[in-house]
Structures are given as structure tokens and as C-alpha cells.
Design a protein around this motif. Structure first.
Motif, short mmCIF file in Angstrom:
data_model
loop_
_atom_site.label_atom_id
_atom_site.label_comp_id
_atom_site.label_asym_id
_atom_site.label_seq_id
_atom_site.Cartn_x
_atom_site.Cartn_y
_atom_site.Cartn_z
N PHE A 90 0.82 -1.21 0.00
CA PHE A 90 0.00 0.00 0.00
C PHE A 90 0.86 1.26 0.00
O PHE A 90 0.49 2.27 -0.61
CB PHE A 90 -0.94 0.00 1.21
CG PHE A 90 -2.18 -0.81 1.02
CD1 PHE A 90 -3.21 -0.35 0.22
CD2 PHE A 90 -2.32 -2.04 1.63
CE1 PHE A 90 -4.37 -1.09 0.03
CE2 PHE A 90 -3.47 -2.80 1.46
CZ PHE A 90 -4.50 -2.32 0.66
N ALA A 91 2.00 1.22 0.67
CA ALA A 91 2.86 2.39 0.74
C ALA A 91 3.37 2.81 -0.63
O ALA A 91 3.73 3.97 -0.84
CB ALA A 91 4.05 2.13 1.67
N GLY A 92 3.39 1.88 -1.59
CA GLY A 92 3.84 2.20 -2.94
C GLY A 92 2.78 2.83 -3.81
O GLY A 92 3.04 3.08 -5.00
N CYS A 93 1.61 3.11 -3.24
CA CYS A 93 0.51 3.70 -4.02
C CYS A 93 0.32 5.16 -3.66
O CYS A 93 0.33 5.53 -2.47
CB CYS A 93 -0.78 2.93 -3.75
SG CYS A 93 -0.68 1.17 -4.16
N ALA A 94 0.12 5.98 -4.67
CA ALA A 94 -0.03 7.42 -4.44
C ALA A 94 -1.48 7.81 -4.18
O ALA A 94 -1.75 8.89 -3.68
CB ALA A 94 0.50 8.20 -5.64
N GLY A 95 -2.42 6.95 -4.54
CA GLY A 95 -3.83 7.24 -4.35
C GLY A 95 -4.55 6.01 -3.84
O GLY A 95 -3.91 5.09 -3.33
N PRO A 96 -5.86 5.97 -3.97
CA PRO A 96 -6.62 4.82 -3.46
C PRO A 96 -6.18 3.52 -4.09
O PRO A 96 -5.78 3.47 -5.26
CB PRO A 96 -8.07 5.16 -3.80
CG PRO A 96 -7.99 6.18 -4.88
CD PRO A 96 -6.74 6.96 -4.62
N ALA A 97 -6.24 2.44 -3.30
CA ALA A 97 -5.78 1.14 -3.77
C ALA A 97 -6.66 0.04 -3.22
O ALA A 97 -7.15 0.12 -2.09
CB ALA A 97 -4.33 0.91 -3.34
N LEU A 98 -6.83 -0.99 -4.03
CA LEU A 98 -7.55 -2.20 -3.63
C LEU A 98 -6.62 -3.38 -3.80
O LEU A 98 -6.08 -3.60 -4.89
CB LEU A 98 -8.81 -2.39 -4.48
CG LEU A 98 -9.62 -3.67 -4.22
CD1 LEU A 98 -10.27 -3.62 -2.84
CD2 LEU A 98 -10.68 -3.86 -5.30
N LEU A 99 -6.41 -4.15 -2.72
CA LEU A 99 -5.51 -5.28 -2.74
C LEU A 99 -6.28 -6.58 -2.63
O LEU A 99 -7.20 -6.69 -1.81
CB LEU A 99 -4.50 -5.17 -1.60
CG LEU A 99 -3.48 -6.31 -1.47
CD1 LEU A 99 -2.10 -5.76 -1.07
CD2 LEU A 99 -3.93 -7.35 -0.44
N VAL A 100 -5.90 -7.56 -3.45
CA VAL A 100 -6.45 -8.91 -3.36
C VAL A 100 -5.28 -9.89 -3.33
O VAL A 100 -4.15 -9.55 -3.70
CB VAL A 100 -7.40 -9.25 -4.53
CG1 VAL A 100 -8.59 -8.30 -4.55
CG2 VAL A 100 -6.67 -9.23 -5.86
N GLY A 101 -5.57 -11.13 -2.88
CA GLY A 101 -4.54 -12.16 -2.85
C GLY A 101 -4.63 -13.06 -4.06
O GLY A 101 -5.37 -12.80 -5.02
N MET A 102 -3.88 -14.17 -4.02
CA MET A 102 -3.84 -15.13 -5.14
C MET A 102 -4.64 -16.39 -4.83
O MET A 102 -4.61 -17.35 -5.59
CB MET A 102 -2.40 -15.51 -5.46
CG MET A 102 -1.67 -16.22 -4.33
SD MET A 102 0.03 -16.73 -4.75
CE MET A 102 -0.27 -18.13 -5.84
#
Length: 219
Positions: A90-102
């Protein structure tokens, strides 16, 4: 905030025998477990490509392989526990982010749509996708502050509850995505394949079941 500014993150391990899906062994061999992991990851990345996003980033432990389609950025995972690795993603994102797994090859663009739509961040600071095993399969942050993840105990039956409590405790307005089952065990694999019969994962599971008499192919 509009969807065009949202980064879609996938956190994953390179699907190598003995390094992924170890709880599938037995009944599957380490090579078969890696084959299922690669199929699950390919399904996930296909959905990421089909979903509206500003950036599509694979946060990878290991090296890219033939399962990686064009159009996906790859960045290495940092060292440390899972909480630190998620925080760094998340720290590598400048704006909103959505994370999912594999581990959820049954996801679809429609399932992610609420968190990526034009009003996704209207009166909303976070999206949370709980997992059946007590963890979480998706996490979206309007402001990707890594402190929201650091120190949250991972890989426990209460991880999801603790992570969601961290969000609400920080005063964030949280919306929920549907609960999904992660692929951890052979039983999980069969149930997940049954919900996504046209997926690469279901095809791989059916192929292994036919070849070696393993449990269910989900068809």
C-alpha cells in the motif's frame, strides 16, 4: 474520487513446488500444489486485467513466469511478516488502492466492481472483503496508510476481525464486499472450483483429479 485513480494490487508468491499451497500436500504433491497455485494466480490476474483500474500491480515474492500476462506491473515484496509486506504494498501507491490475494480464483470483475466503480470512495474510506476462514481476501484504502496494517496479527482465525477493527478504530468508514473462501486445503479447492467451473483453477483441479484420482474436480 473516481475509479480511474485506483490501483489494483495482487500480492502473491511465485508458484514454486514446496513454497506455495503447502496445506494441499497431501493429498497433492508439491508439484501439483504449485500447478494449482499457478492456475489460481493466472485467474486472478485475468480478472485484474478486466477490471477498471489506474494501475495493475503484482507484488511478487519470487520471479515472474509464463502465468504473467502483459499489462501487469511487477514489484518485489519487501522482507518481513505478512503485515509488513501488505503495508509496503500500500505504501507504494499514491492514491486509493484495492488489494487482493492469489487464493481466490473465483473472483470476477463484477465482484470487485463496488470498490472500483465511480462512486467507490464516496462516503467510504475502506473496503473489506472477509474470508470464510476468518482472514480477508480484499482490502481497499482511499488513503493507503501502511500504519493501518502494521502490527495486525496475520494467518489467524481472528485476523479479519482484527484488521477490520483496526480500520474502524482509526475512524474509517468501511464498506464490506462478500465473504469468499480461500483455497488452503483440498476441501477448499473443490468448493472453490465448484463456484468457478470455467476457471483455469477448476480445469487444473479436474485434470489432476482425473490423472491421479485426487478428490473432487469441482465439476
Amino acid at each position: 474520487m473516481t475509479a480511474c485513480g485506483t490501483t489494483l494490487l495482487v500480492i502473491a508468491k511465485e508458484p514454486l513446488p514446496g513454497r506455495v499451497k503447502t496445506r494441499l500436500t497431501p493429498p497433492y504433491t508439491p508439484e501439483e500444489a504449485a500447478e494449482l497455485a499457478a492456475a489460481s494466480l493466472a485467474d486472478t490476474l485475468g480478472v485484474v486485467l478486466a477490471a477498471p483500474a489506474h494501475r495493475r500491480v503484482l507484488v511478487l515474492a519470487g520471479q515472474p513466469g509464463p502465468w504473467l500476462p502483459p499489462g501487469i506491473e511487477v514489484v518485489p515484496q519487501c522482507a518481513g511478516g505478512l503485515d509488513e509486506r501488505l503495508a509496503a504494498a500500500f505504501a507504494g501507491c499514491a492514491g486509493p488502492a484495492l488489494l487482493v490475494g492469489m487464493d481466490t480464483p473465483q473472483i470476477t470483475p463484477g465482484l470487485l466492481a463496488p470498490a472500483l466503480g465511480p462512486d467507490a470512495w464516496q462516503d467510504c474510506d475502506a473496503w473489506f472483503g472477509p474470508a470464510v476462514d476468518g482472514g480477508f481476501w480484499a482490502l481497499g484504502l482511499a488513503d493507503p496508510d501502511p500504519r493501518l496494517l502494521r502490527g495486525v496479527p496475520m494467518s489467524r482465525p481472528d485476523t479479519g476481525a482484527l484488521q477490520r477493527a483496526r480500520l474502524t478504530g482509526a475512524g474509517l468508514r468501511v464498506r464490506d464486499l462478500p465473504a469468499l473462501r480461500d483455497v488452503d486445503t483440498a476441501d477448499d479447492a473443490g468448493k472453490v472450483a465448484a463456484t468457478a467451473p470455467d476457471s483455469r483453477f477448476a480445469a487444473a483441479l479436474a485434470r489432476l483429479a482425473t490423472a491421479a484420482g485426487h478428490p473432487g474436480g469441482g465439476r
